[in-house]
Design a protein around this motif. Structure first.
Motif, PDB file in Angstrom:
ATOM      1  N   UNK A  65      34.881  39.331  38.665  1.00  0.00           N
ATOM      2  CA  UNK A  65      35.570  40.867  39.038  1.00  0.00           C
ATOM      3  C   UNK A  65      36.659  40.335  37.657  1.00  0.00           C
ATOM      4  N   UNK A  66      36.509  42.673  37.464  1.00  0.00           N
ATOM      5  CA  UNK A  66      37.672  42.202  36.687  1.00  0.00           C
ATOM      6  C   UNK A  66      39.068  42.033  36.743  1.00  0.00           C
ATOM      7  N   UNK A  67      40.188  42.755  35.718  1.00  0.00           N
ATOM      8  CA  UNK A  67      41.287  41.820  36.054  1.00  0.00           C
ATOM      9  C   UNK A  67      42.222  42.256  36.970  1.00  0.00           C
ATOM     10  N   UNK A  68      41.879  43.408  37.592  1.00  0.00           N
ATOM     11  CA  UNK A  68      42.482  44.096  38.515  1.00  0.00           C
ATOM     12  C   UNK A  68      41.572  44.587  39.672  1.00  0.00           C
ATOM     13  N   UNK A  69      41.223  44.370  40.791  1.00  0.00           N
ATOM     14  CA  UNK A  69      40.192  45.243  41.692  1.00  0.00           C
ATOM     15  C   UNK A  69      41.072  46.541  41.895  1.00  0.00           C
ATOM     16  N   UNK A  70      39.999  47.717  41.323  1.00  0.00           N
ATOM     17  CA  UNK A  70      39.963  49.358  41.499  1.00  0.00           C
ATOM     18  C   UNK A  70      39.623  49.523  43.023  1.00  0.00           C
ATOM     19  N   UNK A  71      40.134  49.765  44.244  1.00  0.00           N
ATOM     20  CA  UNK A  71      38.934  50.622  44.798  1.00  0.00           C
ATOM     21  C   UNK A  71      38.436  51.522  45.067  1.00  0.00           C
ATOM     22  N   UNK A  89      21.732  48.304  24.139  1.00  0.00           N
ATOM     23  CA  UNK A  89      20.511  47.126  24.196  1.00  0.00           C
ATOM     24  C   UNK A  89      21.230  45.727  25.148  1.00  0.00           C
ATOM     25  N   UNK A  90      22.052  44.424  24.959  1.00  0.00           N
ATOM     26  CA  UNK A  90      22.849  43.713  25.955  1.00  0.00           C
ATOM     27  C   UNK A  90      24.350  43.996  25.654  1.00  0.00           C
ATOM     28  N   UNK A  91      24.838  43.786  26.226  1.00  0.00           N
ATOM     29  CA  UNK A  91      25.919  43.761  26.064  1.00  0.00           C
ATOM     30  C   UNK A  91      26.579  42.187  27.046  1.00  0.00           C
ATOM     31  N   UNK A  92      27.643  41.549  26.819  1.00  0.00           N
ATOM     32  CA  UNK A  92      27.843  41.234  27.237  1.00  0.00           C
ATOM     33  C   UNK A  92      29.589  41.033  28.608  1.00  0.00           C
ATOM     34  N   UNK A  93      28.709  40.754  29.698  1.00  0.00           N
ATOM     35  CA  UNK A  93      29.941  40.657  30.660  1.00  0.00           C
ATOM     36  C   UNK A  93      30.783  40.677  30.922  1.00  0.00           C
ATOM     37  N   UNK A  94      30.679  38.719  30.360  1.00  0.00           N
ATOM     38  CA  UNK A  94      32.404  37.945  31.041  1.00  0.00           C
ATOM     39  C   UNK A  94      31.141  36.496  30.871  1.00  0.00           C
ATOM     40  N   UNK A  95      32.345  35.582  30.771  1.00  0.00           N
ATOM     41  CA  UNK A  95      31.585  34.430  30.726  1.00  0.00           C
ATOM     42  C   UNK A  95      32.437  33.477  31.482  1.00  0.00           C
ATOM     43  N   UNK A  96      30.865  32.418  32.206  1.00  0.00           N
ATOM     44  CA  UNK A  96      32.422  32.432  33.301  1.00  0.00           C
ATOM     45  C   UNK A  96      31.264  30.524  33.388  1.00  0.00           C
ATOM     46  N   UNK A  97      32.216  29.800  33.683  1.00  0.00           N
ATOM     47  CA  UNK A  97      32.054  28.206  34.171  1.00  0.00           C
ATOM     48  C   UNK A  97      31.746  28.456  35.789  1.00  0.00           C
TER      49      UNK A  97
END
Length: 115
Positions: free
Chosen positions: A50-56, A84-92
């Motif tokens: 998720x983003x740091x702050x949810x913006x509805x 081309x490719x962008x990293x959205x996030x890293x999550x385990x």
């Protein structure tokens, strides 16, 4: 009051014209099992990054009645700019996270996103 209501009804996102390089808002909406479209959940109820702050998004009455829950997604889209490719996030992912995604796959979840 009537004139105000009519003027609001005439303005929509369909009328918007984007300029080159302008950011295009991109929203994640809802998810749910394809076989039961009345069963819906917020997009980030699944263990996505998720983003740091949810913006509805401010929704109109039709979107509310449809059960929409649009929230700004982490994807960045700019008008007429390729990437081309962008990293959205890293999550385990935990075992529970994996199980949630597996359940969504098994139940043929659909995912709604809008720009």
């Amino acid at each position: 009051l009537v004139v105000f209501a009519i003027s609001i009804g005439l303005v929509s996102s369909d009328d918007h014209v984007y300029k080159d390089g302008q950011v295009v808002p991109f929203y994640a909406n809802k998810v749910g099992p394809y076989a039961n479209p009345s069963e819906t959940y917020q997009y980030y109820s699944l263990p996505f990054c998720p983003p740091e702050h949810l913006e509805f998004k401010n929704e109109d009455i039709g979107e509310v009645l449809e059960g929409d829950r649009m929230v700004k997604a982490r994807y960045e889209l700019t008008f007429r700019e390729d990437f081309k490719n962008k990293l959205l996030c890293k999550k385990t992912l935990s075992d529970d996270d994996i199980r949630e995604f597996q359940d969504a796959i098994d139940e043929d979840y659909y995912f709604e996103m809008y720009y």
